[in-house]
Design an enzyme around this catalytic site. Structure first.
Site, PDB file in Angstrom:
ATOM      1  N   HIS A 156       4.570  -7.164   1.995  1.00 32.03           N
ATOM      2  CA  HIS A 156       3.233  -6.434   1.376  1.00 32.03           C
ATOM      3  C   HIS A 156       3.258  -6.158  -0.169  1.00 32.03           C
ATOM      4  O   HIS A 156       2.095  -5.923  -0.830  1.00 32.03           O
ATOM      5  CB  HIS A 156       2.893  -5.522   2.325  1.00 32.03           C
ATOM      6  CG  HIS A 156       2.485  -5.802   3.455  1.00 32.03           C
ATOM      7  ND1 HIS A 156       1.222  -5.677   4.122  1.00 32.03           N
ATOM      8  CD2 HIS A 156       3.385  -6.195   4.372  1.00 32.03           C
ATOM      9  CE1 HIS A 156       1.321  -6.182   5.381  1.00 32.03           C
ATOM     10  NE2 HIS A 156       2.565  -6.376   5.951  1.00 32.03           N
ATOM     11  N   ASP A 364       0.719  -3.847  -7.803  1.00 34.61           N
ATOM     12  CA  ASP A 364       0.113  -3.680  -6.565  1.00 34.61           C
ATOM     13  C   ASP A 364       0.245  -5.079  -5.953  1.00 34.61           C
ATOM     14  O   ASP A 364      -0.053  -6.052  -6.362  1.00 34.61           O
ATOM     15  CB  ASP A 364      -1.089  -3.151  -6.401  1.00 34.61           C
ATOM     16  CG  ASP A 364      -1.271  -2.311  -5.262  1.00 34.61           C
ATOM     17  OD1 ASP A 364      -0.634  -2.469  -4.304  1.00 34.61           O
ATOM     18  OD2 ASP A 364      -2.062  -1.325  -5.379  1.00 34.61           O
TER      19      ASP A 364
HETATM   20  P1  ADP Z   1      -0.883   0.842  -0.240  1.00 28.48           P
HETATM   21  O1  ADP Z   1      -0.536  -0.116   0.928  1.00 28.48           O
HETATM   22  O2  ADP Z   1       0.373   0.703  -1.226  1.00 28.48           O
HETATM   23  O3  ADP Z   1      -0.970   2.366   0.008  1.00 28.48           O
HETATM   24  P2  ADP Z   1      -3.558  -0.323  -0.185  1.00 28.48           P
HETATM   25  O4  ADP Z   1      -4.604   0.010  -1.187  1.00 28.48           O
HETATM   26  O5  ADP Z   1      -3.391  -1.997  -0.147  1.00 28.48           O
HETATM   27  O6  ADP Z   1      -2.165   0.205  -0.882  1.00 28.48           O
HETATM   28  O7  ADP Z   1      -3.815   0.350   1.132  1.00 28.48           O
HETATM   29  C1  ADP Z   1      -4.257   1.718   1.321  1.00 28.48           C
HETATM   30  C2  ADP Z   1      -4.834   1.779   2.693  1.00 28.48           C
HETATM   31  O8  ADP Z   1      -4.714   3.085   3.024  1.00 28.48           O
HETATM   32  C3  ADP Z   1      -6.438   1.531   2.404  1.00 28.48           C
HETATM   33  O9  ADP Z   1      -6.646   0.938   3.716  1.00 28.48           O
HETATM   34  C4  ADP Z   1      -7.183   2.696   2.465  1.00 28.48           C
HETATM   35  O10 ADP Z   1      -8.234   2.907   2.988  1.00 28.48           O
HETATM   36  C5  ADP Z   1      -6.001   4.002   2.993  1.00 28.48           C
HETATM   37  N1  ADP Z   1      -6.148   5.088   2.410  1.00 28.48           N
HETATM   38  C6  ADP Z   1      -5.865   5.216   1.031  1.00 28.48           C
HETATM   39  N2  ADP Z   1      -5.821   6.509   0.761  1.00 28.48           N
HETATM   40  C7  ADP Z   1      -6.401   7.074   1.787  1.00 28.48           C
HETATM   41  C8  ADP Z   1      -6.956   8.446   2.106  1.00 28.48           C
HETATM   42  N3  ADP Z   1      -6.896   9.524   1.078  1.00 28.48           N
HETATM   43  N4  ADP Z   1      -7.318   8.831   3.192  1.00 28.48           N
HETATM   44  C9  ADP Z   1      -7.173   7.841   4.143  1.00 28.48           C
HETATM   45  N5  ADP Z   1      -6.780   6.602   4.136  1.00 28.48           N
HETATM   46  C10 ADP Z   1      -6.605   6.347   2.773  1.00 28.48           C
HETATM   47  O1  F6P Z   2       1.688  -1.469   1.621  1.00 29.08           O
HETATM   48  C1  F6P Z   2       3.063  -0.893   1.155  1.00 29.08           C
HETATM   49  C2  F6P Z   2       3.608  -0.166   1.937  1.00 29.08           C
HETATM   50  O2  F6P Z   2       4.906   0.321   1.352  1.00 29.08           O
HETATM   51  C3  F6P Z   2       3.668  -0.070   3.314  1.00 29.08           C
HETATM   52  O3  F6P Z   2       4.796  -0.834   3.770  1.00 29.08           O
HETATM   53  C4  F6P Z   2       3.831   1.345   4.004  1.00 29.08           C
HETATM   54  O4  F6P Z   2       3.380   1.573   5.140  1.00 29.08           O
HETATM   55  C5  F6P Z   2       2.804   1.927   3.065  1.00 29.08           C
HETATM   56  O5  F6P Z   2       2.844   1.142   1.910  1.00 29.08           O
HETATM   57  C6  F6P Z   2       2.867   3.520   2.946  1.00 29.08           C
HETATM   58  O6  F6P Z   2       4.023   3.889   2.707  1.00 29.08           O
HETATM   59  P1  F6P Z   2       4.839   4.636   3.755  1.00 29.08           P
HETATM   60  O7  F6P Z   2       4.864   3.850   4.835  1.00 29.08           O
HETATM   61  O8  F6P Z   2       6.131   4.991   2.996  1.00 29.08           O
HETATM   62  O9  F6P Z   2       4.070   5.886   3.880  1.00 29.08           O
END
Ligand code: ADP
Ligand code: F6P
Length: 462
Positions: A156, A364
Site C-alpha cells: 500500500h 503517499d
Molecule cells: P493512510 O492509509 O496512509 O492513512 P489514506 O488516505 O489512503 O491514507 O487512507 C485514509 C483512510 O482513513 C481514508 O479512508 C479516510 O477516510 C480514513 N480517515 C482518515 N482520517 C480519518 C479521520 N479523522 N476519521 C476517520 N477516518 C479517517
Molecule cells: O495505508 C498504509 C498504512 O500503513 C496501513 O498499512 C495501515 O493500516 C494504515 O496506514 C494506518 O497505520 P497503522 O495501522 O499503523 O495505524
C-alpha cells in the site's frame, strides 16, 4: 476460485467504533464484503507474549482470526521496525530511518508467528493475499512450512528506487522475501519499476519484456494495480450526511465562508507542516481571503508512541497556534485543527461541504482521502482539489490542481486558484476525476489482483 485468505497487520473487526483511520482497513473491509473469506491479522491487543492461537470470530461471510502481540514485539516489530525503519524508508525519508538489529529480529519473529498460525488454518486451494510492509517476509515463512498455495502481496506504500532501498542495512533479507511471492501488486507504475529494478539488481537477472522476473524455478509477477474506493457508497453517504446533524452544524458554523478541508492520519508523510505554511502564505499574500475562508485540518493521532510522530505533533500544535494568533479576528478563526477521528458517514458529509480538498502528502502510496473527497462532491457544484504530485492518486487524478508540497508559494497560488475557480472549470475537472474514481473502484482493484493471482492465470515458464 478457492477461498480468499487476507492477511494484514491491521484488521477492522466488525462493530469497531468510528473506523480506524487508515486506507488499508477501509479498503479490505469493502473488498472482503463481496467475496467472503478469512481475514487474519493483529487483534489490536497487547499481551505478555505474541500468540499463535488466534481469536476466531465469524461475521456473515467473513471469518476473522486475530493474534495478540506481545509487549516487546509490539514495541520492536510495530513501533520499531515497521514504523521506525520501513515506513520512513519506503517514503524516501532516510533522515528519519532508524535501524537496530533487535527490531529486525522482532519483525522476522512476528512474521514467523503469523505464518505458524495461518498454516494451521489453510486449505489446499486457498488464495493467500498479504497486505503491506508489515508482512513482507510472510510468504517466505509460509513456504518454509511447506505451503504451496498461490501467495500475493499488495504494497500500500510507495516503493523507492534501489539507490534508496539498499541503504537499509541487510536489505537483502527483504529483497529475497519479496521474491518469494507469486505476485506483488503496487500502487503505481513508478513503484513497479522501482521494485523490479531492486529485485533484478539483487538477483542479477534481467526483467522479461512484460516486466516480470524469471527467478529460474518460478515467475514473479509485478503489477501496478491502483487501489480504489466504493465511489457510489461515498457519494450516497455524502448526499445524506451533508444534511445530517454534523454536516448541518459544520455548515452553520462556517457562516457562509468557504471551507478548505484536509483529512489525514497525523503522519510526517502527509506534509502537514508544509500545508499549514502554505495556508499562512495564502493569508499573507492573498489578503482578500482573510475572514472569507476557513481551513479545517482533521488529523487523528497515529503511531503516537513513535518519537518522530510525537515531535510532529508538537510542531503542528506550535504552527496552528501561530497561524491563529497572527490572523484570527474576534469573529473568525482561520484554522480549525482537530486531533480526532470521525465516522466515515460524518467525514463524507464534511467532504461535501469543502469547496477545496487539500491533499498534499510529501509521498503517499495512493491516498484514498483524495478519491473520497472527489466522490463526495455535488455534481452540479463541485469543489476543486489541490493534490500533491507525490501521491499515487495523482496518476489518476490529473485534473486536480497538482502541486509540489515543498513549494509553499506555489501551494498558496494553487489554493487561491481553487478558491476562485469558475463553476464551469470546477465541473469539467471534477467530471473527469469522478469518472476515474468510479471506474477504478475497490471492487475492480480486488478483481484485477485476484485474477492475476489465481492458479489458472499462473504463467508457464518456457
Ligand atoms: P493512510 O492509509 O496512509 O492513512 P489514506 O488516505 O489512503 O491514507 O487512507 C485514509 C483512510 O482513513 C481514508 O479512508 C479516510 O477516510 C480514513 N480517515 C482518515 N482520517 C480519518 C479521520 N479523522 N476519521 C476517520 N477516518 C479517517
Ligand atoms: O495505508 C498504509 C498504512 O500503513 C496501513 O498499512 C495501515 O493500516 C494504515 O496506514 C494506518 O497505520 P497503522 O495501522 O499503523 O495505524
Amino acid at each position: 476460485m478457492g477461498r480468499l485468505v487476507i492477511v494484514s497487520n491491521r484488521v477492522e473487526l466488525p462493530g469497531a467504533r468510528a473506523g480506524r483511520a487508515g486506507g488499508l482497513a477501509v479498503a479490505l473491509r469493502d473488498a472482503l464484503h463481496g467475496t467472503g473469506g478469512l481475514w487474519v491479522g493483529w487483534s489490536g491487543e497487547i499481551a505478555s507474549a505474541t500468540s499463535t492461537e488466534p481469536h476466531l470470530l465469524q461475521s456473515g461471510p467473513v471469518q476473522y482470526a486475530t493474534l495478540d502481540l506481545g509487549e516487546d514485539d509490539h514495541a520492536q516489530y510495530y513501533n520499531g521496525y515497521c514504523n521506525g525503519t520501513l515506513w520512513p524508508l519506503l517514503h524516501y525519508r532516510l533522515g528519519l530511518m532508524e535501524f537496530r538489529r533487535e527490531t529486525l529480529e522482532a519483525y522476522l519473529r512476528v512474521n514467523e508467528a503469523f505464518a505458524e498460525a495461518i498454516s494451521r488454518l489453510l486449505r489446499a486451494d486457498d488464495l493467500i493475499w498479504v497486505h503491506d510492509f508489515h508482512l513482507i517476509p510472510l510468504a517466505a515463512s509460509l513456504r518454509s512450512r511447506g505451503v504451496a498455495n498461490r501467495i500475493g502481496l499488495f504494497l500500500h506504500t510507495p516503493f523507492p528506487p534501489p539507490e534508496v532501498f539498499t541503504t537499509l542495512p541487510r536489505y537483502e533479507i527483504l529483497a529475497n522475501a519479496l521474491a518469494s511471492y507469486d505476485l506483488v501488486g503496487l500502487q503505481t507504475e513508478g513503484d513497479r519499476v522501482n521494485l523490479r529494478r531492486t529485485i533484478a539488481r539483487h538477483r542479477q537477472i534481467a526483467a522479461r519484456a512484460d516486466g516480470d522476473l524469471d527467478l529460474g524455478t518460478r515467475l514473479l509477477r509485478l503489477r501496478a494495480v491502483p487501489i480504489g474506493i466504493d465511489a457510489a457508497a461515498v457519494r450516497n453517504m455524502a448526499a445524506s450526511m451533508g444534511r445530517g446533524p454534523e454536516g448541518q452544524r459544520l455548515l452553520d458554523s462556517l457562516g457562509g465562508r468557504q471551507l478548505v478541508l484536509g483529512v489525514d492520519r497525523l503522519d510526517y508523510s502527509k506534509g502537514l507542516p508544509q500545508r499549514f505554511e502554505a495556508f499562512e502564505h495564502l493569508l499573507a499574500d492573498f489578503p482578500e481571503h482573510r475572514s472569507k475562508v476557513t481551513f479545517m485540518q482533521i488529523a487523528p493521532v497515529s503511531r503516537g508512541e513513535v518519537r518522530q510522530y510525537r515531535e510532529l505533533r508538537r510542531e503542528l500544535d506550535r504552527r496552528a497556534g501561530r497561524i491563529n494568533g497572527k490572523f484570527a479576528e474576534f469573529d473568525w478563526t482561520p484554522l480549525r485543527y482537530l486531533n480526532r477521528s470521525f465516522g466515515r458517514h460524518v467525514l463524507a458529509g464534511f467532504y461535501r461541504h469543502a469547496r477545496v480538498g487539500l491533499v498534499t502528502p510529501l509521498r503517499d502510496g495512493m491516498n484514498l482521502v483524495a478519491k473520497e473527497w472527489v466522490a463526495a462532491q455535488e455534481a452540479a457544484d463541485p469543489g476543486a482539489l489541490v493534490l500533491s504530485r507525490f501521491a499515487g492518486a495523482a496518476y489518476e487524478l490529473s485534473d486536480a490542481l497538482l502541486v509540489n508540497p515543498l513549494d509553499a508559494d506555489a501551494m498558496a497560488e494553487a489554493l487561491h486558484r481553487a478558491l476562485t475557480m469558475p463553476a464551469e472549470e470546477r465541473r469539467e475537472r471534477w467530471q473527469s476525476m469522478m469518472r476515474s474514481v468510479s471506474d477504478n473502484s475497490v471492487i475492480a482493484w480486488r478483481e484485477t489482483f485476484l485474477r492475476l493471482l489465481e492458479p489458472a492465470s499462473a504463467p508457464v515458464l518456457a
